[in-house]
Structures are given as C-alpha cells and as structure tokens.
Design a protein around this motif. Sequence first.
Motif, PDB file in Angstrom:
ATOM      1  N   SER A   1       0.822  -1.207   0.000  1.00  0.00           N
ATOM      2  CA  SER A   1       0.000   0.000   0.000  1.00  0.00           C
ATOM      3  C   SER A   1       0.857   1.258   0.000  1.00  0.00           C
ATOM      4  N   ALA A   2       0.435   2.238  -0.793  1.00  0.00           N
ATOM      5  CA  ALA A   2       1.127   3.533  -0.825  1.00  0.00           C
ATOM      6  C   ALA A   2       0.996   4.257   0.511  1.00  0.00           C
ATOM      7  N   LEU A   3       0.026   3.851   1.327  1.00  0.00           N
ATOM      8  CA  LEU A   3      -0.151   4.480   2.637  1.00  0.00           C
ATOM      9  C   LEU A   3       0.784   3.896   3.693  1.00  0.00           C
ATOM     10  N   SER A   4       1.421   2.801   3.362  1.00  0.00           N
ATOM     11  CA  SER A   4       2.368   2.200   4.292  1.00  0.00           C
ATOM     12  C   SER A   4       3.710   2.907   4.145  1.00  0.00           C
ATOM     13  N   THR A   5       4.240   3.370   5.257  1.00  0.00           N
ATOM     14  CA  THR A   5       5.508   4.103   5.241  1.00  0.00           C
ATOM     15  C   THR A   5       6.560   3.366   6.049  1.00  0.00           C
ATOM     16  N   LYS A   6       7.802   3.672   5.742  1.00  0.00           N
ATOM     17  CA  LYS A   6       8.911   3.059   6.486  1.00  0.00           C
ATOM     18  C   LYS A   6       8.892   3.528   7.922  1.00  0.00           C
ATOM     19  N   LEU A   7       9.156   2.582   8.799  1.00  0.00           N
ATOM     20  CA  LEU A   7       9.283   2.856  10.227  1.00  0.00           C
ATOM     21  C   LEU A   7      10.741   2.629  10.621  1.00  0.00           C
ATOM     22  N   PRO A   8      11.138   3.134  11.771  1.00  0.00           N
ATOM     23  CA  PRO A   8      12.475   2.791  12.255  1.00  0.00           C
ATOM     24  C   PRO A   8      12.561   1.278  12.440  1.00  0.00           C
ATOM     25  N   GLU A   9      13.712   0.702  12.172  1.00  0.00           N
ATOM     26  CA  GLU A   9      13.879  -0.744  12.297  1.00  0.00           C
ATOM     27  C   GLU A   9      13.540  -1.225  13.709  1.00  0.00           C
ATOM     28  N   SER A  10      13.690  -0.361  14.692  1.00  0.00           N
ATOM     29  CA  SER A  10      13.386  -0.740  16.075  1.00  0.00           C
ATOM     30  C   SER A  10      11.901  -1.031  16.284  1.00  0.00           C
ATOM     31  N   SER A  11      11.027  -0.596  15.355  1.00  0.00           N
ATOM     32  CA  SER A  11       9.596  -0.891  15.463  1.00  0.00           C
ATOM     33  C   SER A  11       9.295  -2.343  15.132  1.00  0.00           C
ATOM     34  N   CYS A  12      10.158  -2.967  14.346  1.00  0.00           N
ATOM     35  CA  CYS A  12      10.026  -4.396  14.042  1.00  0.00           C
ATOM     36  C   CYS A  12      10.958  -5.128  14.990  1.00  0.00           C
ATOM     37  N   ASN A  13      10.432  -5.477  16.137  1.00  0.00           N
ATOM     38  CA  ASN A  13      11.297  -5.980  17.216  1.00  0.00           C
ATOM     39  C   ASN A  13      10.813  -7.281  17.843  1.00  0.00           C
ATOM     40  N   LEU A  14       9.864  -7.958  17.203  1.00  0.00           N
ATOM     41  CA  LEU A  14       9.329  -9.186  17.791  1.00  0.00           C
ATOM     42  C   LEU A  14       9.883 -10.421  17.084  1.00  0.00           C
ATOM     43  N   ALA A  15      10.348 -11.364  17.873  1.00  0.00           N
ATOM     44  CA  ALA A  15      10.907 -12.606  17.331  1.00  0.00           C
ATOM     45  C   ALA A  15       9.792 -13.504  16.799  1.00  0.00           C
ATOM     46  N   CYS A  16      10.122 -14.300  15.800  1.00  0.00           N
ATOM     47  CA  CYS A  16       9.171 -15.252  15.227  1.00  0.00           C
ATOM     48  C   CYS A  16       8.858 -16.346  16.250  1.00  0.00           C
ATOM     49  N   THR A  17       7.608 -16.802  16.262  1.00  0.00           N
ATOM     50  CA  THR A  17       7.225 -17.865  17.198  1.00  0.00           C
ATOM     51  C   THR A  17       7.937 -19.175  16.881  1.00  0.00           C
TER      52      THR A  17
END
Length: 178
Positions: A111-127
Amino acid sequence: MANSLLPMRVFALIACLFVAAVLAQSSTSSAAAATSSATIYPDTSKWQYVGCQNETTLLNNTNGLRALNGGTSETLNTMTVDICLNYCASSGNTYAGLEYTNECFCAQRLSALSTKLPESSCNLACTGNSSQICGGSLALTVYTAKTTTQGAGNKVQQAPMSSVLALGIALGVLLCLA
C-alpha cells in the motif's frame, strides 16, 4: 588578520563536533545491534528485505485495509521467515510481510499508505524461530520477490559507510589541527 581566521576556526570547531557526534552515533548503533538476539532475515537469491513498514488498518480512510492487501495470509504458532517467504512464493505474490510474531501476509503490492518505520519498530521474534524478526505491533518486516529483470540496468555503487566515516574523521582531524 586575527579576525579573518575567526570564521575558519568556527568552521573547524563545528566540523570537530560533527565528527564527534558521528563517532558517538556509530558506537551507539553498534552497541544496540549487539544487544538484540533476533535479527532481520538476510536477503536471499529470491527475496530482498524492503524494511520495517507500518500496518495501515488503523489509518483514516482505509476501511481497515492492510498494507499487504488482496493476497493471502497465514497465521501459525510455528511461523518463521522461511515459512512466510515460501508460502508467499507458492501463491505467486510479489510481497511478503510478517507481523506480530506469527502472522504472514502476501500481496502483489505494498500500500502507498504504508511508510517506512524505524527498524526498532520491528522488534518481535518469530514464534517458530526466536533468532528471526517477525515484525512488530502494527509493523511489518516486508520482503519483495526478486525478478530476473531486476537490476538489469546500470548499477550505482555507494561508498561503504566506513569509507565515508573515515573520510569525515580525516577531514575533522585536519580542520581541528588547523
């Protein structure tokens, strides 16, 4: 004569402060990276990491549409990046995204509405593999499928960050000694 040297000394002082700030930033980033046990999955021959992107379901005027909408999705208690990428590839999608430890979304477009976030926002490990990152809360680790035509044009190479840092340090030292 003394007045003509003042702007040069002010410039040298600013350059020295800049170099010190860059060095502090570099050491802080290294320390932060060393403390995290989970990492972003590396690029493969078939997939390339795009970055951490925001989920769009809560944005105004989206009617709850996702950043990766119109494709397929899967939620597994054993989710890994490999599982998600293979799932999205098998359904012919161009984008794959992982969110909130165990959710995989596939689509032809981001989506064009999705914007980059700081990498620290993606911080959860895979189950299914705690050494891999599977997004965050309303944040997706997004990958795009590589195509055979991708990169067929001229390639532009950037100087490695270490080279830029070394040049900045050398210039800063020269200016500080002046």
